[in-house]
Design a protein around this motif. Sequence first.
Motif, mmCIF file in Angstrom:
data_model
loop_
_atom_site.group_PDB
_atom_site.id
_atom_site.type_symbol
_atom_site.label_atom_id
_atom_site.label_comp_id
_atom_site.label_asym_id
_atom_site.label_seq_id
_atom_site.Cartn_x
_atom_site.Cartn_y
_atom_site.Cartn_z
ATOM 1 N N LYS A 1 5.507 -17.274 -8.085
ATOM 2 C CA LYS A 1 4.067 -17.172 -8.328
ATOM 3 C C LYS A 1 3.775 -16.312 -9.557
ATOM 4 C CE LYS A 1 -0.262 -17.600 -7.119
ATOM 5 N NZ LYS A 1 -0.968 -18.798 -7.461
ATOM 6 N N LEU A 2 4.490 -15.209 -9.699
ATOM 7 C CA LEU A 2 4.275 -14.313 -10.842
ATOM 8 C C LEU A 2 4.672 -14.958 -12.167
ATOM 9 C CD1 LEU A 2 5.559 -10.883 -9.459
ATOM 10 C CD2 LEU A 2 3.198 -11.527 -9.949
ATOM 11 N N GLU A 3 5.759 -15.745 -12.148
ATOM 12 C CA GLU A 3 6.281 -16.330 -13.379
ATOM 13 C C GLU A 3 5.850 -17.785 -13.600
ATOM 14 O OE1 GLU A 3 10.471 -15.707 -13.539
ATOM 15 O OE2 GLU A 3 10.272 -13.529 -13.487
ATOM 16 N N ASN A 4 4.952 -18.288 -12.742
ATOM 17 C CA ASN A 4 4.418 -19.660 -12.846
ATOM 18 C C ASN A 4 5.502 -20.727 -12.842
ATOM 19 O OD1 ASN A 4 1.699 -18.832 -12.979
ATOM 20 N ND2 ASN A 4 1.956 -18.339 -15.145
ATOM 21 N N TRP A 5 6.467 -20.583 -11.916
ATOM 22 C CA TRP A 5 7.484 -21.617 -11.770
ATOM 23 C C TRP A 5 6.820 -22.870 -11.211
ATOM 24 C CZ3 TRP A 5 12.034 -18.778 -8.900
ATOM 25 C CH2 TRP A 5 12.552 -17.806 -9.743
ATOM 26 N N ARG A 6 7.352 -24.022 -11.602
ATOM 27 C CA ARG A 6 6.850 -25.292 -11.083
ATOM 28 C C ARG A 6 7.994 -26.054 -10.449
ATOM 29 N NH1 ARG A 6 3.129 -28.201 -15.343
ATOM 30 N NH2 ARG A 6 3.526 -29.755 -13.755
ATOM 31 N N MET B 1 10.622 -13.361 -1.211
ATOM 32 C CA MET B 1 10.710 -12.689 -2.506
ATOM 33 C C MET B 1 10.703 -13.706 -3.648
ATOM 34 S SD MET B 1 13.586 -10.061 -3.948
ATOM 35 C CE MET B 1 14.796 -11.335 -4.196
ATOM 36 N N PHE B 2 11.481 -14.781 -3.509
ATOM 37 C CA PHE B 2 11.497 -15.799 -4.557
ATOM 38 C C PHE B 2 10.162 -16.532 -4.658
ATOM 39 C CE2 PHE B 2 16.256 -15.698 -4.562
ATOM 40 C CZ PHE B 2 16.375 -15.309 -5.878
ATOM 41 N N THR B 3 9.449 -16.663 -3.549
ATOM 42 C CA THR B 3 8.116 -17.262 -3.600
ATOM 43 C C THR B 3 7.178 -16.405 -4.434
ATOM 44 O OG1 THR B 3 8.429 -18.282 -1.437
ATOM 45 C CG2 THR B 3 6.172 -18.034 -2.203
ATOM 46 N N LYS B 4 7.247 -15.091 -4.255
ATOM 47 C CA LYS B 4 6.403 -14.187 -5.049
ATOM 48 C C LYS B 4 6.809 -14.211 -6.522
ATOM 49 C CE LYS B 4 3.438 -10.954 -5.954
ATOM 50 N NZ LYS B 4 2.012 -11.229 -5.986
ATOM 51 N N GLN C 1 0.819 -1.209 0.000
ATOM 52 C CA GLN C 1 0.000 0.000 0.000
ATOM 53 C C GLN C 1 0.854 1.259 0.000
ATOM 54 O OE1 GLN C 1 -2.600 -0.114 3.367
ATOM 55 N NE2 GLN C 1 -4.117 -1.413 2.351
ATOM 56 N N ALA C 2 1.864 1.297 0.851
ATOM 57 C CA ALA C 2 2.682 2.496 0.996
ATOM 58 C C ALA C 2 3.508 2.779 -0.255
ATOM 59 C CB ALA C 2 3.596 2.367 2.207
ATOM 60 N N ARG C 3 4.013 1.745 -0.882
ATOM 61 C CA ARG C 3 4.857 1.919 -2.054
ATOM 62 C C ARG C 3 4.036 2.031 -3.330
ATOM 63 N NH1 ARG C 3 7.817 -2.482 -3.056
ATOM 64 N NH2 ARG C 3 9.370 -1.293 -4.185
ATOM 65 N N ASP C 4 2.750 1.762 -3.253
ATOM 66 C CA ASP C 4 1.858 1.796 -4.417
ATOM 67 C C ASP C 4 2.383 0.901 -5.539
ATOM 68 O OD1 ASP C 4 -0.514 2.550 -5.599
ATOM 69 O OD2 ASP C 4 0.370 4.278 -6.621
ATOM 70 N N ALA C 5 2.921 -0.257 -5.136
ATOM 71 C CA ALA C 5 3.426 -1.251 -6.086
ATOM 72 C C ALA C 5 2.983 -2.623 -5.596
ATOM 73 C CB ALA C 5 4.946 -1.181 -6.170
ATOM 74 N N PRO C 6 1.721 -2.984 -5.837
ATOM 75 C CA PRO C 6 1.179 -4.185 -5.218
ATOM 76 C C PRO C 6 1.828 -5.502 -5.629
ATOM 77 C CG PRO C 6 -0.439 -3.177 -6.675
ATOM 78 C CD PRO C 6 0.741 -2.269 -6.619
ATOM 79 N N ASP C 7 2.273 -5.635 -6.852
ATOM 80 C CA ASP C 7 2.825 -6.922 -7.292
ATOM 81 C C ASP C 7 4.340 -6.961 -7.283
ATOM 82 O OD1 ASP C 7 0.504 -8.394 -7.658
ATOM 83 O OD2 ASP C 7 0.127 -7.483 -9.604
ATOM 84 N N ASP C 8 4.978 -6.042 -6.619
ATOM 85 C CA ASP C 8 6.435 -6.004 -6.557
ATOM 86 C C ASP C 8 6.941 -7.032 -5.549
ATOM 87 O OD1 ASP C 8 9.063 -5.304 -6.772
ATOM 88 O OD2 ASP C 8 8.857 -3.353 -5.806
ATOM 89 N N PRO C 9 7.858 -7.914 -5.949
ATOM 90 C CA PRO C 9 8.403 -8.907 -5.016
ATOM 91 C C PRO C 9 9.141 -8.282 -3.830
ATOM 92 C CG PRO C 9 8.859 -9.559 -7.267
ATOM 93 C CD PRO C 9 8.300 -8.176 -7.327
ATOM 94 N N SER C 10 9.544 -7.027 -3.950
ATOM 95 C CA SER C 10 10.219 -6.364 -2.832
ATOM 96 C C SER C 10 9.315 -6.261 -1.609
ATOM 97 C CB SER C 10 10.679 -4.970 -3.237
ATOM 98 O OG SER C 10 11.589 -5.032 -4.289
ATOM 99 N N ASN C 11 8.010 -6.192 -1.811
ATOM 100 C CA ASN C 11 7.078 -6.169 -0.683
ATOM 101 C C ASN C 11 7.216 -7.444 0.141
ATOM 102 O OD1 ASN C 11 6.027 -3.711 -1.571
ATOM 103 N ND2 ASN C 11 4.536 -4.750 -2.881
ATOM 104 N N TYR C 12 7.413 -8.551 -0.527
ATOM 105 C CA TYR C 12 7.567 -9.826 0.160
ATOM 106 C C TYR C 12 8.911 -9.897 0.872
ATOM 107 C CZ TYR C 12 3.198 -11.609 -1.472
ATOM 108 O OH TYR C 12 1.855 -11.791 -1.652
ATOM 109 N N PHE C 13 9.937 -9.290 0.267
ATOM 110 C CA PHE C 13 11.229 -9.222 0.961
ATOM 111 C C PHE C 13 11.084 -8.415 2.243
ATOM 112 C CE2 PHE C 13 15.317 -7.490 2.072
ATOM 113 C CZ PHE C 13 16.127 -8.617 2.014
#
Length: 135
Positions: A123-128, A117-120, A73-85
């Motif tokens: 998820k974004l890149e559909n790793w299996r 971060m790698f989990t996000k 919310q604060a960074r206004d970048a919802p899908d950025d993996p940095s949020n997960y970091f």
Amino acid sequence: MGYWDLQEGKDCVEKTWITTKLGTAIGLVGSAYHMVAFQPDSAMQAVQRATSGTVTMASLGAVFGLATCLSAQARDAPDDPSNYFIGGCASGVMLGARTHNAMTGATACLGLGTLAMFTKVAKLENWRITGPPRL
């Protein structure tokens, strides 16, 4: 609804509740394994160990969910993996505070932040990880 079904940066209370429940479940399972591996001397000691481990893991889950959502919310970048970091790092710092050890906090910050971060990214890149390869 699951964690990934909710929109990033929205429904912070719901996301935090989900991560807290997951942390609690992991804490209960971890406490059970710990009690089997290291037998407590009394029933009171067993309850104390189980409570300590479960509350710590539930708190880590809550801190992760809240920090991840609020940073989105604060960074206004919802899908950025940095949020997960940021969320993973906040959980690691809390673990360091719990153990009263700055080195534990710094190491857990880097480890949990990188893992989240790698989990996000996965998820974004559909790793299996399992299953048949895609051709």
